[in-house]
Enzyme design. Structure first.
Site, PDB file in Angstrom:
ATOM      1  N   HIS A 150      32.059  57.082   8.391  1.00 58.49           N
ATOM      2  CA  HIS A 150      33.108  58.149   8.116  1.00 58.49           C
ATOM      3  C   HIS A 150      34.237  57.549   7.112  1.00 58.49           C
ATOM      4  CE1 HIS A 150      36.618  60.608   9.755  1.00 58.49           C
ATOM      5  NE2 HIS A 150      37.344  59.736   9.265  1.00 58.49           N
ATOM      6  N   GLU A 151      34.576  56.342   7.194  1.00 59.62           N
ATOM      7  CA  GLU A 151      35.596  55.943   6.155  1.00 59.62           C
ATOM      8  C   GLU A 151      34.788  55.642   4.876  1.00 59.62           C
ATOM      9  OE1 GLU A 151      38.473  55.529   7.280  1.00 59.62           O
ATOM     10  OE2 GLU A 151      38.024  55.367   9.218  1.00 59.62           O
ATOM     11  N   HIS A 163      35.381  59.082   3.292  1.00 54.42           N
ATOM     12  CA  HIS A 163      37.023  59.192   2.461  1.00 54.42           C
ATOM     13  C   HIS A 163      36.734  58.787   1.269  1.00 54.42           C
ATOM     14  CE1 HIS A 163      39.021  60.995   5.908  1.00 54.42           C
ATOM     15  NE2 HIS A 163      38.684  59.894   6.613  1.00 54.42           N
ATOM     16  N   GLU A 211      39.496  65.138   7.630  1.00 57.34           N
ATOM     17  CA  GLU A 211      38.834  64.159   8.547  1.00 57.34           C
ATOM     18  C   GLU A 211      37.754  65.013   9.225  1.00 57.34           C
ATOM     19  OE1 GLU A 211      39.469  61.368   9.603  1.00 57.34           O
ATOM     20  OE2 GLU A 211      41.211  61.253   8.304  1.00 57.34           O
TER      21      GLU A 211
END
Length: 308
Positions: free
Chosen positions: A145-146, A149, A221
């Site tokens: 997930h990070e 980003h 997100e």
């Protein structure tokens, strides 16, 4: 432009472009109002550029400082680095710096103004609760997930988008203080009206940019969740991690959460969770509700199952 194996997200791109366009219109009004108020255009440009550069290149240090975090080597955290190495190989992207924050709050964040200058950070509370030595799937999903980003340059976009909004907030605050303190005993009605106009325009610019950036933040997100689920092929692992982290967040002392509030928008899960249901507060949220994130991951899981 360097590419990664994170799936391109047209929805995120379109929302970023739309938000930046709308913010651009708002900021033109703001700058025009400042010039009309007698502020030199070159001074506005100097302040904006200086403030932007400070945010753009100082975000990593500010995040590390606020979270009491430090960069760790592969020898210091072999399991953590092993997961990051594996994900970066899967995504075909440069490996970011890896940091650990000494905090009982279970969370993670990414920062950095480019893919080559990125950093991912996890807290000791997250490592303790996800237990990567026993089963690294949940930690892998969180870090994916990070990295999503990072791959989509979310940090850089959010920094650019927020610069003038934050500056407008400062201008509004200082103009208001001057109106009540510096303006006492001044009978210049024209100057007072001009000052009130500056306050009003600055406040409107701040409010509109605040709401636009929050909309973009919530969508990014969801986009990062999608990217992580598609890269790892295990949406259920991210859903499990989100549920576990959100549940544990309610047990963290409020004082510890407030220390982390300055970088709340960059966390995997917000430090201060919003109440369930649709409310006015949700308009100001940096993250979508947990239920919405879990529903999206369930749909991705079903799609992956049909494609198997």
């Amino acid at each position: 432009m360097a590419r990664t194996r994170f799936a391109a997200d047209r929805g995120l791109t379109n929302r970023m472009l739309t938000t930046m366009f709308l913010l651009g219109l708002v900021y033109v009004v703001f700058i025009a109002a400042m010039v009309a108020a007698g502020v030199q255009w070159w001074l506005i440009l100097l302040v904006v550029v200086g403030f932007f550069l400070f945010q753009f290149f100082g975000s990593e240090r500010m995040a590390l400082y606020s979270m009491n975090a430090r960069v760790v080597s592969p020898e210091e955290a072999p399991a953590l680095h092993g997961v990051v190495d594996r994900l970066c190989a899967m995504a075909d992207m440069p490996k970011p710096k890896v940091a650990i924050a000494h905090s009982d709050m279970p969370n993670a964040f990414a920062t950095g103004h480019s893919r080559k200058k990125a950093l991912v950070c996890v807290t000791t509370g997250l490592l303790r609760r996800l237990e990567p030595e026993r089963d690294p799937a949940e930690l892998e999903a969180v870090l994916a997930h990070e990295l999503s980003h990072v791959a989509h340059r979310d940090v850089a976009v959010m920094t650019i988008a927020s610069t003038l909004g934050i500056l407008a907030g400062f201008v509004s605050r200082f103009a208001l203080q001057f109106a009540f303190v510096g303006g006492r005993g001044n009978n210049n009605n024209g100057g007072a009206l001009l000052g009130l106009a500056v306050i009003l325009v600055s406040a409107i610019v701040y409010a509109v940019s605040f709401l636009l950036i929050r909309v973009l933040s919530r969508y990014r997100e969801l986009a990062a969740d999608r990217g992580a689920a598609q890269l790892t092929g295990r949406p259920s692992a991210l859903a499990s991690a989100l549920t576990k982290i959100s549940g544990e967040m309610g047990r963290i002392p409020t004082g510890d959460l407030r220390k982390a509030e300055p970088i709340n928008a960059f966390f995997l899960v917000p430090a201060f969770a919003k109440r369930r249901g649709i409310s006015l507060a949700q308009l100001f949220a940096t993250h979508p509700p947990l239920e919405q994130r879990l529903e999206q991951l369930a749909r991705i899981s079903a799609d992956l199952g049909r494609g198997a």
